[in-house]
Design an enzyme around this catalytic site. Structure first.
Site, PDB file in Angstrom:
ATOM      1  N   LYS A  45      41.289  43.975  19.723  1.00 33.43           N
ATOM      2  CA  LYS A  45      42.328  43.503  20.506  1.00 33.43           C
ATOM      3  C   LYS A  45      42.479  41.970  20.327  1.00 33.43           C
ATOM      4  CE  LYS A  45      41.764  46.818  24.125  1.00 33.43           C
ATOM      5  NZ  LYS A  45      41.726  46.844  25.866  1.00 33.43           N
ATOM      6  N   GLY A  97      38.412  53.744  37.111  1.00 32.76           N
ATOM      7  CA  GLY A  97      39.472  53.032  36.292  1.00 32.76           C
ATOM      8  C   GLY A  97      40.304  54.068  35.452  1.00 32.76           C
ATOM      9  N   ASP A  99      47.197  46.361  29.215  1.00 33.94           N
ATOM     10  CA  ASP A  99      46.103  46.650  29.981  1.00 33.94           C
ATOM     11  C   ASP A  99      46.421  45.977  31.339  1.00 33.94           C
ATOM     12  OD1 ASP A  99      44.475  47.781  28.201  1.00 33.94           O
ATOM     13  OD2 ASP A  99      43.779  45.886  27.279  1.00 33.94           O
TER      14      ASP A  99
END
Ligand SMILES: NC(=O)c1ccc[n+]([C@@H]2O[C@H](COP(=O)([O-])OP(=O)(O)OC[C@H]3O[C@@H](n4cnc5c(N)ncnc54)[C@H](OP(=O)(O)O)[C@@H]3O)[C@@H](O)[C@H]2O)c1
Length: 308
Positions: A74, A268, A130
């Site tokens: 990332k 999550g 995200d």
């Protein structure tokens, strides 16, 4: 012979990671493509960090619609994009790449918008979904918006930094950043206070109650892990809701303790599905079906095991 549903017109997306075999992203995206009846497929590719640049160029030249990037790519990808969207600039990381082509009038469009022949001029645009995925997860599972909340964020690594900054940017009243390595928490706290001065940023446990506690540490991934906070100075009885970014196991020690203390809880998986749904929309132009993608991820990760 072609597999059913795959032919010369199939459009391809994927995820690059190292390692990648655990990924639930193919299950999520293929369920979404199937739901819309789209002739698209999503595959996982094990790409070494040293090969990331070549892999991105290859995918672009071969007409992939886009790729997701996961660990350890990332941050590396930030300097490999032709264009960075505001979300990638804001969070300093790319988790979604969209390949785009140049139309005869000079304007750039997602490759999905070109019918047959791809244009000669192609580019890669980097996004980050995200933080918005976390926001979607909180709304979906806990019916919480971040504005006005008092929040504890445990962890100051990539996910903790993002969670603390996102809470502050979305109007949280107060954010407590707690981390094993204090210097790292301090870096995040300083950045949050500088970028979002309207939020109060603290580096200790609150003496009053909070609306939300987010676990963004990796404590909880292993069965023997201790709780990710210091229970001698802080009690879950002062927390309204707990969001544990960990989703495997489905019920961490933190979630179990939070349920016992009467907190609302979520793991999550909705954040995972949220970031995926937003990537889906960036590539296809259609809303990512969050619920369907979350169910596909749960099926892949938990199988038939009961996780509630
Ligand atoms: N649901 C999702 O979609 C999603 C997305 C991203 C991440 N996550 C999860 O979030 C967690 C963190 O990911 P990340 O990318 O931020 O990882 P990271 O950058 O490696 O950060 C790890 C964090 O965990 C803390 N930590 C690790 N071991 C610890 C221990 N023994 N005791 C106390 N603290 C410890 C670290 O503290 P130090 O700074 O002191 O080392 C750091 O704050 C992982 O569990 C990951 O699975 C979930």
């Amino acid at each position: 012979m072609n597999e059913p549903g795959i032919n010369a017109s199939t459009r391809v997306c994927g995820v690059f990671g190292w390692p990648i075999r655990h990924s639930a992203s193919p299950a999520m995206h293929n369920a979404a493509f199937g739901g819309y009846g789209m002739n698209w497929k999503y595959l996982a590719f094990e790409v070494r960090p040293e090969k990331l640049r070549e892999a991105l160029l290859g995918a672009r030249s071969m007409g992939f619609m886009g790729v997701n990037l996961t660990l350890p790519h990332k941050l590396l990808a930030m300097e490999m994009m032709d264009v960075l969207d505001g979300t990638a600039l804001e969070w300093g990381a790319v988790n979604t790449v969209r390949f785009e082509g140049r139309a005869p009038d000079g304007s750039w469009h997602p490759l999905a918008g070109f019918d047959q022949n791809h244009p000669l001029e192609l580019r890669a645009q980097g996004f980050n979904t995200d933080a918005a995925g976390l926001e979607m997860g909180l709304r979906e599972d806990l019916q919480l918006g971040m504005a006005g909340l008092k929040v504890i964020v445990l962890g100051a690594g990539g996910a903790g930094r993002m969670a603390a900054l996102k809470c502050a940017s979305a109007g949280a009243q107060r954010v407590h950043v707690i981390n094993r390595t204090t210097a790292r928490a301090a870096e995040v706290a300083v950045e949050a206070a500088r970028r979002f001065p309207s939020a109060t940023i603290k580096m200790d446990y609150p003496s009053d109650s909070v609306d939300l506690l987010i676990n963004a540490t990796s404590l909880g991934l292993n069965p023997g892990d201790e709780l990710p906070f210091d229970s001698s100075v802080f009690s879950l009885s002062r927390v309204g809701a707990v969001y544990d970014m960990i989703y495997k196991p489905a019920e961490t020690r933190l979630i179990a303790a939070a349920k016992k203390a009467g907190c609302r809880t979520a793991n999550g998986i909705s954040m995972l599905a949220g970031q995926g749904a937003l990537a889906f929309e960036l590539w296809t132009g259609r809303p990512g079906p969050l619920i369907q993608m979350k169910r596909a991820a749960e099926q892949m990760i938990y199988g038939n095991e009961c996780h509630f």
